[in-house]
Design an enzyme around this catalytic site. Sequence first.
Site, PDB file in Angstrom:
ATOM      1  N   SER A 117      -3.045  -5.967   9.052  1.00 44.77           N
ATOM      2  CA  SER A 117      -3.243  -4.518   9.063  1.00 44.77           C
ATOM      3  C   SER A 117      -4.700  -4.183   9.383  1.00 44.77           C
ATOM      4  O   SER A 117      -5.450  -3.668   8.557  1.00 44.77           O
ATOM      5  CB  SER A 117      -2.829  -3.901   7.724  1.00 44.77           C
ATOM      6  N   GLY A 158       0.324  -4.400  11.405  1.00 43.65           N
ATOM      7  CA  GLY A 158       0.422  -3.337  10.404  1.00 43.65           C
ATOM      8  C   GLY A 158      -0.253  -2.035  10.756  1.00 43.65           C
ATOM      9  O   GLY A 158      -0.448  -1.198   9.875  1.00 43.65           O
ATOM     10  N   TYR A 165      -1.740 -10.797   3.161  1.00 43.95           N
ATOM     11  CA  TYR A 165      -1.764  -9.383   3.548  1.00 43.95           C
ATOM     12  C   TYR A 165      -3.208  -9.013   3.849  1.00 43.95           C
ATOM     13  O   TYR A 165      -4.009  -8.809   2.942  1.00 43.95           O
ATOM     14  CB  TYR A 165      -1.167  -8.557   2.406  1.00 43.95           C
ATOM     15  N   VAL A 213       4.969  -4.560  10.166  1.00 47.79           N
ATOM     16  CA  VAL A 213       5.214  -3.972   8.839  1.00 47.79           C
ATOM     17  C   VAL A 213       4.505  -2.634   8.821  1.00 47.79           C
ATOM     18  O   VAL A 213       3.305  -2.563   9.091  1.00 47.79           O
ATOM     19  CB  VAL A 213       4.655  -4.856   7.705  1.00 47.79           C
ATOM     20  N   ASP A 248       0.645   0.940  12.926  1.00 43.32           N
ATOM     21  CA  ASP A 248       1.841   1.381  13.647  1.00 43.32           C
ATOM     22  C   ASP A 248       1.533   1.976  15.017  1.00 43.32           C
ATOM     23  O   ASP A 248       2.267   1.753  15.983  1.00 43.32           O
ATOM     24  CB  ASP A 248       2.612   2.405  12.806  1.00 43.32           C
ATOM     25  N   GLU A 249       0.430   2.731  15.094  1.00 40.94           N
ATOM     26  CA  GLU A 249       0.112   3.427  16.341  1.00 40.94           C
ATOM     27  C   GLU A 249      -0.414   2.490  17.430  1.00 40.94           C
ATOM     28  O   GLU A 249      -0.582   2.897  18.581  1.00 40.94           O
ATOM     29  CB  GLU A 249      -0.898   4.544  16.086  1.00 40.94           C
ATOM     30  N   LYS A 251       0.518 -10.489   7.333  1.00 35.53           N
ATOM     31  CA  LYS A 251       0.674  -9.059   7.609  1.00 35.53           C
ATOM     32  C   LYS A 251      -0.720  -8.582   8.013  1.00 35.53           C
ATOM     33  O   LYS A 251      -1.620  -8.464   7.178  1.00 35.53           O
ATOM     34  CB  LYS A 251       1.171  -8.302   6.383  1.00 35.53           C
ATOM     35  N   THR A 269       0.832  -1.207   0.000  1.00 35.12           N
ATOM     36  CA  THR A 269       0.000   0.000   0.000  1.00 35.12           C
ATOM     37  C   THR A 269       0.863   1.253   0.000  1.00 35.12           C
ATOM     38  O   THR A 269       0.682   2.150  -0.830  1.00 35.12           O
ATOM     39  CB  THR A 269      -0.925  -0.001   1.233  1.00 35.12           C
ATOM     40  N   THR A 270       1.823   1.316   0.925  1.00 35.54           N
ATOM     41  CA  THR A 270       2.713   2.479   1.007  1.00 35.54           C
ATOM     42  C   THR A 270       3.497   2.660  -0.287  1.00 35.54           C
ATOM     43  O   THR A 270       3.788   3.792  -0.690  1.00 35.54           O
ATOM     44  CB  THR A 270       3.673   2.328   2.198  1.00 35.54           C
ATOM     45  N   SER A 272       4.656   1.891   7.496  1.00 36.13           N
ATOM     46  CA  SER A 272       5.275   3.004   6.776  1.00 36.13           C
ATOM     47  C   SER A 272       6.132   3.876   7.687  1.00 36.13           C
ATOM     48  O   SER A 272       7.135   4.439   7.244  1.00 36.13           O
ATOM     49  CB  SER A 272       4.196   3.855   6.103  1.00 36.13           C
TER      50      SER A 272
END
Length: 320
Positions: free
Chosen positions: A186, A210, A154, A227, A212-213, A184, A62-63, A229
């Site tokens: 997310s 996936g 994913y 994983v 991050d926060e 992965k 995606t990123t 960005s």
Amino acid sequence: MRCPCFSVTKSSMAPRKKLKGLVAATITPMTPDGKINLPVIRQYVDYLVNEQNVKNIFVNGTTGEGLSLSIQERKQLAEEWMCQGKDKLDHVIIHVGALNLPECQELARHAAAIGADGIAVIAPFFFKPTNKDELIAFMQKVASEAPEVPFYYYHIPPLTGVKIRVEELLDGIKAQIPTFQGVKFSDTDLLDLAQCIHKNETGEFEFLYGVDEQLLGALALGADGAVGSTYNYLGRQTNLMLQAFAKPDLALAQQYQFLTGEFLNFVIKLGFGVAQTKAVMTSVSGIPMGPPRLPLVAASSEFIIKAKAKLDSIVWPNGD
């Protein structure tokens, strides 16, 4: 033109390292006129390794605007990352997902030919699988084109709209996809993630978070790594969070997570996506990431100024 150090062979004798810790979801650098900018990837690899202490990457996701790239562009990027990462990176995972099966299969074969450490596939999201059997059948047809390459699903339902629980997929999946290595993950559904990890008592699968926060919460449940960005430009700080969690020093780990969240909360309110990620990475690393590809549009100068000021204002633990 292929990278001069490109090789299609990879030693089958070397034992596979477990994929854990941080994996940077790589950005696709582009020139001002929107072409992929392969020459900066060498500098990008060195930046990840030397400045962020990140040695695993997830390419064309995606990123990386993978679904906005042509098949040829995706192959060129995969080759360049493999080439420039040789003897520097531990794992190069290539995302081969597309909206149709033949393209996924073509990309899977290519990834295998260039020696990728793993492949990943997103659920098709125009005509969607409606149950686990349909999704597994699709993944099996992709994975079988790279029969010696570890395969990752994913899972990103906020973008695909495919909300089949991962926990349901795991039952008997090795019998249908022998190369299945992990997920992965997310999504913010930590209940689903927890049930996956609970089922994975033998540790044969890897679960990479996936969002991050929310990474610290996933680590507490037993995620193997992540994983994302932000590990392109906050990899060093997030690695320190992982170290604190492993000690264990939960209070210190929380500080890192709270501060990462403070930055992301700030930029999300401004409007934060792939275009803005490219702008932040350019600002932090000094490596030109260029504009995104339409329909995405470049981050505004106002966003760049505000995001940089916010990031610069954060005081990380121990003066980092």
